[in-house]
Design a protein around this motif. Structure first.
Motif: not given
Length: 466
Positions: A93, A109, A246, A339
């Protein structure tokens, strides 16, 4: 007042959300092995395994497709995700914010966090099917979308609360929980598969083919799975984690790139052995008088992990289903919390993660996320994977093409249009092809990823020049 301050300090978890992980916090392969094995030999396996049978897959297509598809997934983690994670040491992020800008990454996000919440909610659903058995709770059917009883609501709320608290403790707590749980769960999965096979009369590979070799017609509302469906699903069911980057948020703690190989523990223990064991448990249930009666009445037998495991290995099966849901939901809520943390950087990690767990728990009330898990996993991987191509292509090619790396951060902008255009165009084109041509969405995950990366470089060349 002093007690209150002490509690706040104990709940304060530093996860280096907006800075590189310092070398003092690097972790070796042992910290990751248990986490990946626990996360992937977990709740989803109790649902995905049976769903393969509802898709009418043959034994050869399933076994060989899983062998090859999982190998490709491990290679992707090792050679695409891990090198960038150890080079940057940033969460997905924050890294994306440096490239795309604060405003654009906020929308990403939000989408990312919500999708992970829905996945965690499916795992809370799985655990609830185990907790509900002693209370004779009605289990969700394959076609159920909404809560079917008050007892279901109460059990899901209780399970979700426990999972959320563990996730809020941070990476070390999530990793420790997985390391403790993983070995035992793996043994239960293995024993359950062996017991189910024995009760089906399987003594050899040829017996397995006789029980389930040629596959069958898919259940109503399911598509027919072939070898290629299995291979691409196995490869891309975790596309958001590897291609979508991720797992930068997790692997940034790795002390070396070889840690990426620990994902094989998750793939071959979880996405091979555990999926096949769950298949065998469901195959055994389909031969029961209860399932025969449901078929005779024109209905579809339920895919409820708790009762399936309890029928095969008793109380140990119930505990395994309960813990399996936790070990998937914990790191998933942790990722989703990061996130949302990027959207609200001034909020504490603990508070954000607890709110995230609450959203996941609400999602867990709706069985549709678990009962349609094959479709949901394909969709969320497809949506989130292309954005990882932006990071990958920039990391390796921006310098060679004369492009500015971390463009938004370097130029003080909050919105990088090149990222949004590349992401939306690649998704829109390939999702439309999937819908209008009736093609399984996982077949288009890699083309969409490549297209997004190429388009990002092209648009960056145009916009940075202007």
């Amino acid at each position: 007042m002093e007690n209150s301050t002490a509690i706040q300090e104990s709940l304060s978890v530093s996860e280096f959300e907006r800075q590189p992980v310092p070398s003092s916090q690097f972790k070796d392969w042992r910290k990751f092995l248990g986490m990946y094995a626990g996360e992937h030999a977990a709740g989803t396996e109790f649902v995905i395994g049976p769903l393969f049978l509802t898709a009418g897959v043959s034994a050869f297509d399933l076994i060989v497709g899983l062998l090859l598809g999982n190998f490709l997934a491990v290679l992707t983690w090792r050679y695409i995700t891990t090198p960038i994670a150890t080079a940057e040491r940033l969460t997905l992020y924050y890294k994306l914010e440096k490239i795309a800008g604060r405003k654009l990454v906020t929308g990403y996000n939000l989408a990312n966090g919500l999708l992970f919440c829905f996945l965690a909610g499916a795992m809370i659903t799985v655990s609830a099917t185990a907790v509900g058995i002693p209370f004779n709770m009605p289990m969700p059917a394959l076609t159920d979308t909404t809560p079917n009883s008050l007892s279901w609501v109460l059990v899901v709320l209780g399970v979700g609360a426990v999972i959320s608290i563990v996730a809020a403790k941070g990476y070390d707590a999530v990793s420790k929980f997985s390391n403790i749980s993983a070995p035992w769960m793996v043994i239960v999965f293995l024993i359950a598969g062996i017991v189910a096979a024995k009760r089906l009369g399987v003594e050899s590979l040829s017996d397995l083919w006789a029980v389930w070799g040629t596959g069958s017609e898919p259940f109503p509302g399911q598509i027919k799975f072939t070898f290629w469906h299995v291979l691409f699903f196995a490869w891309f069911c975790n596309a958001a984690m590897h291609l979508g980057m991720s797992d930068l948020s997790v692997l940034r703690y790795a002390d070396k790139n070889s840690v990426g190989w620990t994902t094989a523990a998750g793939m071959y223990v979880g996405h091979f052995m555990a999926w096949i064991s769950a298949c065998l448990m469901f195959a055994l249930y389909l031969k029961s008088p209860e399932a025969a009666a449901i078929f005779a009445s024109g209905g579809v037998p339920p895919v409820a992990p708790g009762p399936l495991a309890y029928e095969v290995v008793g109380i140990a099966g119930l505990i395994c289903v309960l813990v399996a849901g936790w070990t998937t939901a914990n790191p998933t809520i942790y990722r989703a919390g990061l996130a949302f943390q990027a959207i609200f950087p001034k909020s504490s990690t603990v508070k954000v993660t607890l709110v995230t767990g609450g959203i996941a728990t609400i999602a867990g009330l709706f069985p549709a996320f678990a009962m349609k898990l094959l479709d949901f996993v394909a969709v969320y991987g497809f949506i989130l994977a292309p954005i990882g191509a932006v990071i990958f292509f920039e990391h390796y090619l921006a310098g060679r093409l004369g492009l500015v790396k971390n463009y938004a951060s370097a130029n003080g902008i909050t919105f990088n249009a090149a990222v949004l255009l590349a992401w939306l165009i690649s998704m829109a084109v390939f999702y439309s092809l999937s819908v209008y041509q009736g093609v399984f969405l996982s077949f288009f995950t890699l083309p969409a990823w490549i297209a997004c990366g190429v388009l990002y470089l092209l648009f960056s060349k145009i916009f940075q020049k202007s």
